[in-house]
Scaffold this motif. Structure first.
Motif, PDB file in Angstrom:
ATOM      1  N   TYR A  97      36.226  38.646  49.335  1.00  0.00           N
ATOM      2  CA  TYR A  97      36.605  38.866  47.940  1.00  0.00           C
ATOM      3  C   TYR A  97      35.606  39.827  47.312  1.00  0.00           C
ATOM      4  CZ  TYR A  97      37.292  38.236  42.949  1.00  0.00           C
ATOM      5  OH  TYR A  97      37.502  38.463  41.619  1.00  0.00           O
ATOM      6  N   LYS A  98      36.136  40.892  46.728  1.00  0.00           N
ATOM      7  CA  LYS A  98      35.310  41.853  46.006  1.00  0.00           C
ATOM      8  C   LYS A  98      36.033  42.159  44.703  1.00  0.00           C
ATOM      9  CE  LYS A  98      32.886  46.241  46.553  1.00  0.00           C
ATOM     10  NZ  LYS A  98      32.692  47.389  47.462  1.00  0.00           N
ATOM     11  N   LYS A  99      35.482  41.689  43.606  1.00  0.00           N
ATOM     12  CA  LYS A  99      36.122  41.792  42.292  1.00  0.00           C
ATOM     13  C   LYS A  99      36.568  43.215  41.976  1.00  0.00           C
ATOM     14  CE  LYS A  99      35.532  40.483  37.505  1.00  0.00           C
ATOM     15  NZ  LYS A  99      35.410  39.210  36.866  1.00  0.00           N
ATOM     16  N   SER A 100      35.736  44.210  42.270  1.00  0.00           N
ATOM     17  CA  SER A 100      36.076  45.597  41.937  1.00  0.00           C
ATOM     18  C   SER A 100      37.306  46.083  42.705  1.00  0.00           C
ATOM     19  CB  SER A 100      34.889  46.534  42.171  1.00  0.00           C
ATOM     20  OG  SER A 100      34.494  46.513  43.533  1.00  0.00           O
ATOM     21  N   ASP A 101      37.500  45.631  43.949  1.00  0.00           N
ATOM     22  CA  ASP A 101      38.704  46.002  44.707  1.00  0.00           C
ATOM     23  C   ASP A 101      39.948  45.451  44.018  1.00  0.00           C
ATOM     24  OD1 ASP A 101      37.118  47.274  46.579  1.00  0.00           O
ATOM     25  OD2 ASP A 101      37.575  45.883  48.215  1.00  0.00           O
ATOM     26  N   PHE A 102      39.874  44.194  43.605  1.00  0.00           N
ATOM     27  CA  PHE A 102      41.012  43.572  42.923  1.00  0.00           C
ATOM     28  C   PHE A 102      41.302  44.290  41.605  1.00  0.00           C
ATOM     29  CE2 PHE A 102      40.446  40.498  46.120  1.00  0.00           C
ATOM     30  CZ  PHE A 102      41.556  39.664  46.141  1.00  0.00           C
ATOM     31  N   GLU A 103      40.265  44.593  40.843  1.00  0.00           N
ATOM     32  CA  GLU A 103      40.455  45.271  39.564  1.00  0.00           C
ATOM     33  C   GLU A 103      41.037  46.663  39.752  1.00  0.00           C
ATOM     34  OE1 GLU A 103      36.556  44.831  37.836  1.00  0.00           O
ATOM     35  OE2 GLU A 103      37.132  42.929  36.875  1.00  0.00           O
ATOM     36  N   GLU A 104      40.642  47.348  40.812  1.00  0.00           N
ATOM     37  CA  GLU A 104      41.202  48.677  41.095  1.00  0.00           C
ATOM     38  C   GLU A 104      42.704  48.587  41.368  1.00  0.00           C
ATOM     39  OE1 GLU A 104      40.533  52.145  44.407  1.00  0.00           O
ATOM     40  OE2 GLU A 104      38.752  51.152  43.586  1.00  0.00           O
ATOM     41  N   PHE A 105      43.148  47.463  41.928  1.00  0.00           N
ATOM     42  CA  PHE A 105      44.573  47.236  42.177  1.00  0.00           C
ATOM     43  C   PHE A 105      45.270  46.675  40.932  1.00  0.00           C
ATOM     44  CE2 PHE A 105      48.229  44.947  44.040  1.00  0.00           C
ATOM     45  CZ  PHE A 105      48.818  45.998  44.729  1.00  0.00           C
ATOM     46  N   GLY A 106      44.533  46.431  39.850  1.00  0.00           N
ATOM     47  CA  GLY A 106      45.110  45.913  38.611  1.00  0.00           C
ATOM     48  C   GLY A 106      45.106  44.399  38.511  1.00  0.00           C
ATOM     49  N   LEU A 107      44.296  43.744  39.331  1.00  0.00           N
ATOM     50  CA  LEU A 107      44.217  42.283  39.328  1.00  0.00           C
ATOM     51  C   LEU A 107      42.838  41.853  38.867  1.00  0.00           C
ATOM     52  CD1 LEU A 107      45.818  41.728  42.846  1.00  0.00           C
ATOM     53  CD2 LEU A 107      46.937  41.406  40.634  1.00  0.00           C
ATOM     54  N   SER A 108      42.794  40.997  37.853  1.00  0.00           N
ATOM     55  CA  SER A 108      41.511  40.540  37.348  1.00  0.00           C
ATOM     56  C   SER A 108      41.565  39.028  37.131  1.00  0.00           C
ATOM     57  CB  SER A 108      41.168  41.239  36.030  1.00  0.00           C
ATOM     58  OG  SER A 108      39.911  40.810  35.572  1.00  0.00           O
ATOM     59  N   PHE A 109      40.680  38.326  37.821  1.00  0.00           N
ATOM     60  CA  PHE A 109      40.627  36.871  37.732  1.00  0.00           C
ATOM     61  C   PHE A 109      39.176  36.447  37.629  1.00  0.00           C
ATOM     62  CE2 PHE A 109      44.095  38.139  40.528  1.00  0.00           C
ATOM     63  CZ  PHE A 109      45.175  37.683  39.790  1.00  0.00           C
ATOM     64  N   ASP A 110      38.972  35.313  37.001  1.00  0.00           N
ATOM     65  CA  ASP A 110      37.641  34.727  36.941  1.00  0.00           C
ATOM     66  C   ASP A 110      37.661  33.498  37.852  1.00  0.00           C
ATOM     67  OD1 ASP A 110      35.071  34.052  36.299  1.00  0.00           O
ATOM     68  OD2 ASP A 110      35.576  33.206  34.345  1.00  0.00           O
ATOM     69  N   PHE A 111      37.556  33.740  39.159  1.00  0.00           N
ATOM     70  CA  PHE A 111      37.552  32.617  40.092  1.00  0.00           C
ATOM     71  C   PHE A 111      36.308  31.780  39.858  1.00  0.00           C
ATOM     72  CE2 PHE A 111      40.272  35.553  42.665  1.00  0.00           C
ATOM     73  CZ  PHE A 111      41.423  34.788  42.594  1.00  0.00           C
ATOM     74  N   LEU A 112      36.494  30.443  39.750  1.00  0.00           N
ATOM     75  CA  LEU A 112      35.371  29.590  39.419  1.00  0.00           C
ATOM     76  C   LEU A 112      35.164  28.447  40.377  1.00  0.00           C
ATOM     77  CD1 LEU A 112      36.757  26.891  37.894  1.00  0.00           C
ATOM     78  CD2 LEU A 112      37.071  28.607  36.152  1.00  0.00           C
TER      79      LEU A 112
END
Length: 184
Positions: free
Chosen positions: A31-46
């Motif tokens: 999991y790499k947050k920036s990869d997901f955000e680049e695809f338009g997906l943003s989550f705060d996994f906790l």
């Protein structure tokens, strides 16, 4: 960078992290947050969860949590293999009552992103399967809900026959989707 592939229901995404291998084995960023955000997906996994299913044919699902504790899940297999399913339970959605699925294995390293508003379940295809998943909301017993895994209206094509399935008592008696008033 991971490869992101929307499935038959575009909100359900197959994530394929890039693996770097050599004679020792491999390394990957699961999991790499920036990869997901680049695809338009943003989550705060906790929270990370893990389950071990010993026999082949363990079926867990179809589970979800209702708002305000609805969860997005990022599911992967550490060891073994599963047939992983997401069912759209969002009223008014063009794909309401439809399902999308992928086979996830420890060997292929693929992951399934299951958004809020979807029921999630899987059955194991190999013994001693370990499944790990991230969630973006904590567990809440009062918000824990489910849909019947073999609801005929859903017509999920499970790869293992029902006579070979191992289920919890809870999963045997979930309501059919048509009998459930969805909060999504």
């Amino acid at each position: 960078m991971s490869l992101f592939t929307p499935l038959s229901i575009p909100d359900v995404v197959l994530v394929q992290p890039k693996r770097f291998g050599d004679a020792r084995g491999y390394f990957c960023e699961t999991y790499k947050k920036s990869d997901f955000e680049e695809f338009g997906l943003s989550f705060d996994f906790l929270q990370d969860n893990e389950s071990l299913s010993v026999p082949v044919g363990v079926l867990r699902g179809l589970h979800f949590q209702t708002p305000p504790f609805a969860q997005t899940k990022l599911v992967r297999v550490v060891r073994g293999a599963i047939f992983d399913v997401a069912v759209d339970i969002r009223k008014g959605s063009p794909s309401f009552g439809k399902w999308a699925a992928a086979t996830l294995t420890g060997d292929n390293g693929h992951q399934l992103l299951v958004p809020r508003g979807f029921a999630h379940g899987f059955c194991t295809l190999e013994p001693d399967t370990i499944v790990a998943y991230k969630v973006d909301a904590p567990y809440s017993r009062p918000n824990d809900a489910g849909i019947l895994w073999n609801d005929a209206d859903l017509a999920i094509e499970w790869p293992i026959g029902s006579e070979h399935m191992t289920l919890s008592d809870k999963d045997r008696v979930q309501p059919r989707l048509r009998d459930y008033v969805t909060p999504f």
